[in-house]
Design a protein around this motif. Structure first.
Motif, PDB file in Angstrom:
ATOM      1  N   LEU A   6       0.422  -0.971  -0.332  1.00 59.46           N
ATOM      2  CA  LEU A   6      -0.138   0.174   0.544  1.00 59.46           C
ATOM      3  C   LEU A   6       0.860   1.191  -0.263  1.00 59.46           C
ATOM      4  CD1 LEU A   6      -1.354  -2.249   2.070  1.00 59.46           C
ATOM      5  CD2 LEU A   6      -3.480  -1.105   2.079  1.00 59.46           C
ATOM      6  N   VAL A   7       0.747   2.344  -0.604  1.00 61.68           N
ATOM      7  CA  VAL A   7       1.555   3.210  -1.184  1.00 61.68           C
ATOM      8  C   VAL A   7       0.887   4.350  -1.079  1.00 61.68           C
ATOM      9  CG1 VAL A   7       2.565   5.251  -2.710  1.00 61.68           C
ATOM     10  CG2 VAL A   7       3.008   3.072  -2.764  1.00 61.68           C
ATOM     11  N   MET A   8       1.411   5.402  -0.037  1.00 62.25           N
ATOM     12  CA  MET A   8       0.457   6.204   0.851  1.00 62.25           C
ATOM     13  C   MET A   8       1.167   7.122   0.913  1.00 62.25           C
ATOM     14  SD  MET A   8      -1.120   3.809   4.117  1.00 62.25           S
ATOM     15  CE  MET A   8      -2.859   2.236   4.311  1.00 62.25           C
ATOM     16  N   LEU A   9       0.022   8.057   0.370  1.00 62.87           N
ATOM     17  CA  LEU A   9       0.716   9.953   0.241  1.00 62.87           C
ATOM     18  C   LEU A   9      -0.465  10.851   1.014  1.00 62.87           C
ATOM     19  CD1 LEU A   9       1.549  10.107  -3.690  1.00 62.87           C
ATOM     20  CD2 LEU A   9       2.924   8.735  -1.246  1.00 62.87           C
ATOM     21  N   ASN A  10       0.418  11.357   2.124  1.00 63.67           N
ATOM     22  CA  ASN A  10      -0.321  11.576   3.300  1.00 63.67           C
ATOM     23  C   ASN A  10      -0.476  13.461   2.810  1.00 63.67           C
ATOM     24  OD1 ASN A  10      -1.289   8.809   4.286  1.00 63.67           O
ATOM     25  ND2 ASN A  10       0.802   8.990   4.769  1.00 63.67           N
ATOM     26  N   ALA A  34       4.830   3.290  15.143  1.00 65.41           N
ATOM     27  CA  ALA A  34       5.261   3.528  16.964  1.00 65.41           C
ATOM     28  C   ALA A  34       4.276   4.231  16.975  1.00 65.41           C
ATOM     29  CB  ALA A  34       6.769   4.731  16.852  1.00 65.41           C
ATOM     30  N   PRO A  35       3.680   3.594  18.936  1.00 64.58           N
ATOM     31  CA  PRO A  35       2.549   4.419  18.798  1.00 64.58           C
ATOM     32  C   PRO A  35       2.373   5.688  19.451  1.00 64.58           C
ATOM     33  CG  PRO A  35       3.637   2.739  20.316  1.00 64.58           C
ATOM     34  CD  PRO A  35       4.717   2.742  19.545  1.00 64.58           C
ATOM     35  N   GLY A  36       1.125   6.341  18.608  1.00 63.44           N
ATOM     36  CA  GLY A  36       1.048   7.435  18.398  1.00 63.44           C
ATOM     37  C   GLY A  36       1.681   8.215  17.241  1.00 63.44           C
ATOM     38  N   SER A  37       2.326   7.170  16.449  1.00 60.78           N
ATOM     39  CA  SER A  37       3.088   8.364  15.617  1.00 60.78           C
ATOM     40  C   SER A  37       1.832   8.394  14.204  1.00 60.78           C
ATOM     41  CB  SER A  37       3.990   7.279  14.548  1.00 60.78           C
ATOM     42  OG  SER A  37       2.979   6.386  13.961  1.00 60.78           O
ATOM     43  N   GLU A  38       2.450   9.376  13.603  1.00 61.34           N
ATOM     44  CA  GLU A  38       2.056   9.572  12.220  1.00 61.34           C
ATOM     45  C   GLU A  38       0.848   8.382  11.512  1.00 61.34           C
ATOM     46  OE1 GLU A  38       1.632  12.353   7.822  1.00 61.34           O
ATOM     47  OE2 GLU A  38       2.820  12.667   9.436  1.00 61.34           O
ATOM     48  N   GLU A  39       2.038   7.667  10.891  1.00 62.69           N
ATOM     49  CA  GLU A  39       2.200   6.258  10.571  1.00 62.69           C
ATOM     50  C   GLU A  39       1.226   5.133  11.188  1.00 62.69           C
ATOM     51  OE1 GLU A  39       6.908   7.148   9.782  1.00 62.69           O
ATOM     52  OE2 GLU A  39       5.076   7.484  11.547  1.00 62.69           O
ATOM     53  N   GLU A  40       0.857   4.949  12.468  1.00 60.46           N
ATOM     54  CA  GLU A  40       0.089   4.036  13.241  1.00 60.46           C
ATOM     55  C   GLU A  40      -1.324   4.794  12.849  1.00 60.46           C
ATOM     56  OE1 GLU A  40      -0.764   2.899  17.543  1.00 60.46           O
ATOM     57  OE2 GLU A  40      -0.397   4.675  17.959  1.00 60.46           O
ATOM     58  N   PHE A  41      -1.229   6.635  12.894  1.00 59.95           N
ATOM     59  CA  PHE A  41      -2.541   7.217  12.595  1.00 59.95           C
ATOM     60  C   PHE A  41      -3.124   6.722  11.312  1.00 59.95           C
ATOM     61  CE2 PHE A  41      -4.858  10.827  10.967  1.00 59.95           C
ATOM     62  CZ  PHE A  41      -6.391  10.591  11.564  1.00 59.95           C
ATOM     63  N   ILE A  42      -2.337   7.377  10.137  1.00 62.18           N
ATOM     64  CA  ILE A  42      -2.646   6.664   9.056  1.00 62.18           C
ATOM     65  C   ILE A  42      -3.272   5.150   8.926  1.00 62.18           C
ATOM     66  CG2 ILE A  42      -2.177   6.452   6.510  1.00 62.18           C
ATOM     67  CD1 ILE A  42      -2.479   9.396   8.168  1.00 62.18           C
ATOM     68  N   THR A  43      -2.147   4.387   9.538  1.00 57.47           N
ATOM     69  CA  THR A  43      -2.404   2.319   8.700  1.00 57.47           C
ATOM     70  C   THR A  43      -3.585   1.822   9.552  1.00 57.47           C
ATOM     71  OG1 THR A  43      -0.347   2.159  10.406  1.00 57.47           O
ATOM     72  CG2 THR A  43      -0.052   2.625   8.070  1.00 57.47           C
ATOM     73  N   LYS A  79       3.438  19.319  -1.349  1.00 58.96           N
ATOM     74  CA  LYS A  79       3.855  18.622  -1.177  1.00 58.96           C
ATOM     75  C   LYS A  79       3.302  17.120   0.079  1.00 58.96           C
ATOM     76  CE  LYS A  79       8.990  17.394   0.673  1.00 58.96           C
ATOM     77  NZ  LYS A  79       9.830  17.993   1.180  1.00 58.96           N
ATOM     78  N   PRO A  80       3.161  16.491  -0.095  1.00 63.84           N
ATOM     79  CA  PRO A  80       2.717  15.435   1.055  1.00 63.84           C
ATOM     80  C   PRO A  80       3.334  15.578   2.273  1.00 63.84           C
ATOM     81  CG  PRO A  80       3.776  13.649  -0.673  1.00 63.84           C
ATOM     82  CD  PRO A  80       4.087  15.151  -1.169  1.00 63.84           C
ATOM     83  N   SER A  81       2.630  15.512   3.484  1.00 59.89           N
ATOM     84  CA  SER A  81       3.300  15.935   4.475  1.00 59.89           C
ATOM     85  C   SER A  81       4.019  14.530   4.838  1.00 59.89           C
ATOM     86  CB  SER A  81       2.027  15.921   6.082  1.00 59.89           C
ATOM     87  OG  SER A  81       2.066  15.417   7.044  1.00 59.89           O
ATOM     88  N   SER A  82       3.692  13.225   4.536  1.00 61.92           N
ATOM     89  CA  SER A  82       3.834  12.143   5.005  1.00 61.92           C
ATOM     90  C   SER A  82       4.128  11.307   3.937  1.00 61.92           C
ATOM     91  CB  SER A  82       4.064  11.142   6.113  1.00 61.92           C
ATOM     92  OG  SER A  82       2.904  10.886   6.176  1.00 61.92           O
TER      93      SER A  82
END
Length: 256
Positions: free
Chosen positions: A12-16, A158-167, A220-223
């Motif tokens: 899953l390519v995720m551009l946020n 990581a808990p609380g990270s943007e990656e966790e929030f998105i996925t 530009k994406p935030s992440s």
């Protein structure tokens, strides 16, 4: 309860993108509210492989393996146990007309069918070799795409990270024609993610999603990262309180 749909979602390519909340609020399904991360609202362009798809345990010939690209945003609903974090969709692109038609007509999911293709070069990526992914669709007479290269080996978010929030969203919410909202649950293990480099989005934003999204998706994406994916189970949907009576079932999509 038996799943309505099972499948494997991979790579899953995720551009946020950080988006003005006022752009998203008119789209938010009734009974839910925007789910924010550190006070910010996000919309994500997501491309992935939809594999070994089965509806109520049965494989549909020629409709088991395909690509999907969607633009999604994040909502939440207060259930009896607390907040349920979920996703809702602006538009979902698949290559199969039958999938798009069933999802749109029966479940009011915002699907369209367009020619699609992919390039998946992920050999050795689990061990840290650079991988490359591209998901493309043809609209307005030209090919468009989102793409990214992976960096390093995949890591748990990581808990609380943007990656966790998105996925880590395990519910989906879909507005219904009568103004109500359907809710469905998605089950999958936590995903690991690669950081992404060489990210590109070539997209007719105005034609696909409307002028309101252009200032954000053209920036530009935030992440950006790539989730490894897993087997998933999507359970039959129900109506949120306050809508019309009757049950709803999810379309092909999900709350990845």
């Amino acid at each position: 309860m038996r799943p309505f749909l099972t499948a494997t979602w991979r790579y899953l390519v995720m551009l946020n993108y950080e988006v003005d909340p006022e752009v998203l609020r008119p789209l938010v399904p009734r009974g839910t509210e925007l789910d924010m991360w550190q006070g910010k609202a996000f919309a994500s362009m997501v491309g992935f492989r939809f594999l070994d798809t089965r509806v109520r345990g049965l494989a549909v010939p020629f409709h088991q393996n395909f690509d999907e690209v969607n633009l999604r945003y994040y909502v939440r609903y207060r259930g009896p146990e607390g907040w349920r974090r979920g996703v809702a969709f602006v538009k979902e692109i698949v290559p199969r007309l039958a999938i798009a038609t069933v999802a749109r007509v029966l479940y009011n999911e915002p699907y369209v069918a367009l020619p699609m293709r992919h390039a998946v070069e992920m050999q050795g990526a689990e061990q840290g070799t650079q991988g490359r992914l591209e998901y493309a669709w043809k609209g307005g007479g030209r090919w468009q795409h989102l793409s990214a290269s992976t960096r390093g080996a995949p890591q748990a978010s990581a808990p609380g990270s943007e990656e966790e929030f998105i996925t880590e969203h395990y519910w989906g919410y879909t507005p219904q024609r009568d103004g109500g909202c359907a809710e469905y649950r998605v089950e999958h293990p936590r995903w690991s993610v690669w950081q992404a480099d060489d990210v590109e989005l070539d997209c007719d934003v105005h034609g696909l999603y409307g002028a309101r999204f252009e200032p954000f998706l053209r920036g530009k994406p935030s992440s950006a990262f790539v989730a490894d994916g897993s087997e998933v189970s999507v359970y039959p949907g129900t109506r949120l309180p306050g809508g019309a009576s009757g049950a709803a079932a999810p379309g092909v999509d999900h709350a990845a």
